[in-house]
Design a protein around this motif. Structure first.
Motif, PDB file in Angstrom:
ATOM      1  N   GLU A   1      56.397  29.224 -17.853  1.00  0.00           N
ATOM      2  CA  GLU A   1      55.146  29.871 -18.215  1.00  0.00           C
ATOM      3  C   GLU A   1      54.554  30.581 -17.011  1.00  0.00           C
ATOM      4  OE1 GLU A   1      50.725  28.883 -20.110  1.00  0.00           O
ATOM      5  OE2 GLU A   1      52.152  27.276 -19.713  1.00  0.00           O
TER       6      GLU A   1
ATOM      7  N   SER B   1      51.278  32.369 -15.489  1.00  0.00           N
ATOM      8  CA  SER B   1      49.839  32.343 -15.695  1.00  0.00           C
ATOM      9  C   SER B   1      49.134  32.945 -14.491  1.00  0.00           C
ATOM     10  CB  SER B   1      49.343  30.913 -15.943  1.00  0.00           C
ATOM     11  OG  SER B   1      49.618  30.085 -14.824  1.00  0.00           O
TER      12      SER B   1
ATOM     13  N   HIS C   1      48.521  41.494 -15.869  1.00  0.00           N
ATOM     14  CA  HIS C   1      48.296  42.552 -16.844  1.00  0.00           C
ATOM     15  C   HIS C   1      49.455  42.631 -17.818  1.00  0.00           C
ATOM     16  CE1 HIS C   1      48.441  46.722 -18.418  1.00  0.00           C
ATOM     17  NE2 HIS C   1      47.132  46.532 -18.539  1.00  0.00           N
ATOM     18  N   SER C   2      50.659  42.626 -17.290  1.00  0.00           N
ATOM     19  CA  SER C   2      51.842  42.679 -18.131  1.00  0.00           C
ATOM     20  C   SER C   2      53.042  42.200 -17.336  1.00  0.00           C
ATOM     21  CB  SER C   2      52.089  44.089 -18.670  1.00  0.00           C
ATOM     22  OG  SER C   2      52.311  45.002 -17.608  1.00  0.00           O
TER      23      SER C   2
ATOM     24  N   THR D   1      61.531  43.462 -21.726  1.00  0.00           N
ATOM     25  CA  THR D   1      60.322  43.322 -22.516  1.00  0.00           C
ATOM     26  C   THR D   1      60.627  43.313 -24.008  1.00  0.00           C
ATOM     27  OG1 THR D   1      59.012  44.423 -20.803  1.00  0.00           O
ATOM     28  CG2 THR D   1      58.050  44.289 -22.997  1.00  0.00           C
TER      29      THR D   1
ATOM     30  N   ARG E   1      62.069  35.089 -24.927  1.00  0.00           N
ATOM     31  CA  ARG E   1      60.740  35.163 -24.339  1.00  0.00           C
ATOM     32  C   ARG E   1      59.680  35.326 -25.412  1.00  0.00           C
ATOM     33  NH1 ARG E   1      60.382  40.476 -20.688  1.00  0.00           N
ATOM     34  NH2 ARG E   1      58.163  39.846 -20.610  1.00  0.00           N
ATOM     35  N   ASN E   2      58.480  34.947 -25.048  1.00  0.00           N
ATOM     36  CA  ASN E   2      57.294  35.169 -25.849  1.00  0.00           C
ATOM     37  C   ASN E   2      56.386  36.050 -25.016  1.00  0.00           C
ATOM     38  OD1 ASN E   2      54.648  34.947 -26.981  1.00  0.00           O
ATOM     39  ND2 ASN E   2      55.301  33.109 -28.090  1.00  0.00           N
ATOM     40  N   ASN E   3      56.324  37.312 -25.353  1.00  0.00           N
ATOM     41  CA  ASN E   3      55.603  38.270 -24.527  1.00  0.00           C
ATOM     42  C   ASN E   3      54.103  38.017 -24.495  1.00  0.00           C
ATOM     43  OD1 ASN E   3      57.986  39.554 -23.917  1.00  0.00           O
ATOM     44  ND2 ASN E   3      57.702  41.224 -25.386  1.00  0.00           N
ATOM     45  N   THR E   4      53.534  37.650 -25.625  1.00  0.00           N
ATOM     46  CA  THR E   4      52.096  37.453 -25.670  1.00  0.00           C
ATOM     47  C   THR E   4      51.658  36.253 -24.853  1.00  0.00           C
ATOM     48  OG1 THR E   4      52.235  36.156 -27.716  1.00  0.00           O
ATOM     49  CG2 THR E   4      51.935  38.533 -27.926  1.00  0.00           C
ATOM     50  N   LYS E   5      52.518  35.259 -24.743  1.00  0.00           N
ATOM     51  CA  LYS E   5      52.182  34.057 -23.997  1.00  0.00           C
ATOM     52  C   LYS E   5      52.754  34.056 -22.588  1.00  0.00           C
ATOM     53  CE  LYS E   5      51.724  31.094 -28.070  1.00  0.00           C
ATOM     54  NZ  LYS E   5      52.170  29.835 -28.729  1.00  0.00           N
ATOM     55  N   ASN E   6      53.554  35.072 -22.250  1.00  0.00           N
ATOM     56  CA  ASN E   6      54.172  35.167 -20.932  1.00  0.00           C
ATOM     57  C   ASN E   6      55.067  33.966 -20.638  1.00  0.00           C
ATOM     58  OD1 ASN E   6      52.842  37.622 -20.460  1.00  0.00           O
ATOM     59  ND2 ASN E   6      51.077  36.602 -19.536  1.00  0.00           N
ATOM     60  N   TRP E   7      55.837  33.591 -21.612  1.00  0.00           N
ATOM     61  CA  TRP E   7      56.789  32.502 -21.470  1.00  0.00           C
ATOM     62  C   TRP E   7      58.213  33.033 -21.559  1.00  0.00           C
ATOM     63  CZ3 TRP E   7      54.639  28.348 -25.394  1.00  0.00           C
ATOM     64  CH2 TRP E   7      53.406  27.878 -24.905  1.00  0.00           C
TER      65      TRP E   7
END
Length: 125
Positions: free
Chosen positions: A23, A25, A29-30, A53, A71-77
């Protein structure tokens, strides 16, 4: 600050499976590409898998067909599903992320590659 934290490592018998998670955190920004590296005892750190991405994945020959990166882009995982593990897979596994920091409000931007602290994976025969 940006922090990447890996989890899911441990001791597993040959033929078993582990799922690593990472994760990202902090002030993010992206995230562009993300990847997993590993460093076996006494050896160099090598790329295991990377993911874009959009979810396009690439793998080292040694793990093709056994490992899956996602990956989970919205959660940055980012995840690494590891199946059919062998003793040769024993290593410290690190996740990395190419991160863009900043905002339109401030007009300040910077890019950097960040690394997690690593998680130990040990595969016993």
């Amino acid at each position: 600050q940006v922090r990447l934290v890996e989890s899911g490592g441990g001791l597993v018998q040959a033929g078993g499976s582990l799922r690593l998670s990472c994760e990202a955190s902090g002030s993010i920004h992206s995230i562009n590409s993300m990847a997993w590296y590993r460093q076996p005892p006494g050896n160099r750190r090598d790329l295991v898998a990377s993911i874009t991405t959009g979810g396009g994945a690439s793998y080292a020959d040694s793990v093709k067909g056994r490992f899956t990166i996602s990956r989970n882009n919205t959660k940055n995982w980012v995840y690494l599903q590891m199946n059919s593990l062998q003793p040769a897979d024993t290593a410290v596994y690190y996740c990395t992320a190419d991160i863009l920091q900043g905002s339109r409000a401030t007009g300040r931007w910077r890019q950097g590659t960040y690394w997690g602290q690593g998680t130990q994976v040990t595969v016993s025969s």
